[in-house]
Write a protein that holds these residues in place. Structure first.
Motif, PDB file in Angstrom:
ATOM      1  N   SER A 132       0.816  -1.216   0.000  1.00 58.43           N
ATOM      2  CA  SER A 132       0.000   0.000   0.000  1.00 58.43           C
ATOM      3  C   SER A 132       0.851   1.269   0.000  1.00 58.43           C
ATOM      4  O   SER A 132       0.340   2.362  -0.204  1.00 58.43           O
ATOM      5  N   TYR A 133       2.153   1.142   0.226  1.00 57.09           N
ATOM      6  CA  TYR A 133       3.046   2.291   0.186  1.00 57.09           C
ATOM      7  C   TYR A 133       3.583   2.431  -1.229  1.00 57.09           C
ATOM      8  O   TYR A 133       4.322   1.573  -1.704  1.00 57.09           O
ATOM      9  N   HIS A 134       3.192   3.528  -1.903  1.00 57.09           N
ATOM     10  CA  HIS A 134       3.545   3.706  -3.305  1.00 57.09           C
ATOM     11  C   HIS A 134       4.661   4.723  -3.532  1.00 57.09           C
ATOM     12  O   HIS A 134       5.327   4.669  -4.566  1.00 57.09           O
ATOM     13  N   THR A 135       4.854   5.661  -2.607  1.00 58.86           N
ATOM     14  CA  THR A 135       5.839   6.732  -2.784  1.00 58.86           C
ATOM     15  C   THR A 135       6.657   6.928  -1.510  1.00 58.86           C
ATOM     16  O   THR A 135       6.291   6.426  -0.448  1.00 58.86           O
ATOM     17  N   LYS A 136       7.725   7.707  -1.629  1.00 55.66           N
ATOM     18  CA  LYS A 136       8.528   8.047  -0.451  1.00 55.66           C
ATOM     19  C   LYS A 136       7.664   8.712   0.607  1.00 55.66           C
ATOM     20  O   LYS A 136       7.804   8.428   1.796  1.00 55.66           O
ATOM     21  N   ASN A 137       6.763   9.598   0.175  1.00 55.63           N
ATOM     22  CA  ASN A 137       5.897  10.285   1.146  1.00 55.63           C
ATOM     23  C   ASN A 137       5.014   9.305   1.906  1.00 55.63           C
ATOM     24  O   ASN A 137       4.785   9.475   3.102  1.00 55.63           O
TER      25      ASN A 137
ATOM     26  N   ASP B 289      12.563   4.565  -7.068  1.00 54.01           N
ATOM     27  CA  ASP B 289      13.153   5.030  -8.315  1.00 54.01           C
ATOM     28  C   ASP B 289      13.515   6.506  -8.173  1.00 54.01           C
ATOM     29  O   ASP B 289      13.347   7.089  -7.103  1.00 54.01           O
ATOM     30  N   GLU B 290      14.005   7.114  -9.258  1.00 49.02           N
ATOM     31  CA  GLU B 290      14.444   8.513  -9.214  1.00 49.02           C
ATOM     32  C   GLU B 290      13.315   9.482  -8.898  1.00 49.02           C
ATOM     33  O   GLU B 290      13.547  10.573  -8.395  1.00 49.02           O
ATOM     34  N   ARG B 291      12.075   9.101  -9.185  1.00 49.00           N
ATOM     35  CA  ARG B 291      10.915   9.961  -8.916  1.00 49.00           C
ATOM     36  C   ARG B 291      10.340   9.772  -7.514  1.00 49.00           C
ATOM     37  O   ARG B 291       9.379  10.413  -7.142  1.00 49.00           O
ATOM     38  N   GLY B 292      10.883   8.820  -6.763  1.00 49.04           N
ATOM     39  CA  GLY B 292      10.392   8.584  -5.405  1.00 49.04           C
ATOM     40  C   GLY B 292       9.291   7.551  -5.312  1.00 49.04           C
ATOM     41  O   GLY B 292       8.635   7.430  -4.276  1.00 49.04           O
ATOM     42  N   ASN B 293       9.071   6.791  -6.383  1.00 47.87           N
ATOM     43  CA  ASN B 293       8.068   5.719  -6.359  1.00 47.87           C
ATOM     44  C   ASN B 293       8.702   4.448  -5.785  1.00 47.87           C
ATOM     45  O   ASN B 293       9.852   4.135  -6.082  1.00 47.87           O
ATOM     46  N   VAL B 294       7.936   3.719  -4.996  1.00 45.83           N
ATOM     47  CA  VAL B 294       8.428   2.477  -4.419  1.00 45.83           C
ATOM     48  C   VAL B 294       8.512   1.419  -5.521  1.00 45.83           C
ATOM     49  O   VAL B 294       7.526   1.133  -6.194  1.00 45.83           O
TER      50      VAL B 294
END
Length: 150
Positions: free
Chosen positions: A22-27, A98-103
């Protein structure tokens, strides 16, 4: 007795894998875990590792975010240990971005973040079903024994 056994169905269960996915991004990761204990850069990706041992900060404080995206007042760049090899924790959670902060992926060991969440609608249905079953059972007993109804 039946209503008590059925009431276990009134919970929504999320497995460890479902929670981690459920965690998709760094945020998303920061909101749940705070900033990592260690990080490293590997071929265009960033990896974060969290020490989940009972002596760690994560264990004692779920979210470590301070003011303006800093870790307890210390900027992220100063707080997070940038390493070439991670410490070998027995209980850990690790995320690759990744470089965009996606898990891109996660890895964990010695921990489970499975969740149980109440489902109010299911609980109401279980209670109503139990009441209806009790009324029907009492009605059948009264009818069988030909007992007078007050």
């Amino acid at each position: 007795m039946a209503s008590l056994s059925i009431s276990g169905c009134s919970k929504i269960v999320y497995t460890h894998e479902q929670v981690m996915l459920s965690y998709h991004t760094k945020n998303d990761v920061i909101k749940q875990f705070g900033y990592p204990d260690q990080k490293r850069e590997v071929r265009g990706t960033t990896e974060w590792v969290y020490n989940c041992d009972s002596a760690s900060t994560l264990f004692n404080s779920k979210t470590k975010i301070g003011v303006n995206g800093s870790y307890n007042g210390i900027p992220d760049s100063l707080r997070i240990a940038n390493v070439t090899e991670f410490t070998d924790y027995t209980k850990y959670a690790r995320f690759t971005f990744d470089e965009r902060g996606n898990v891109l992926k996660y890895d964990s060991g010695g921990v489970s973040f499975a969740k149980r969440k109440a489902n109010p609608a299911a609980t109401v249905l279980v209670v109503l079903g139990s009441v209806a079953a009790t009324v029907l059972l009492l009605g059948a007993l009264i009818n069988l024994n030909d007992l007078p109804v007050w």
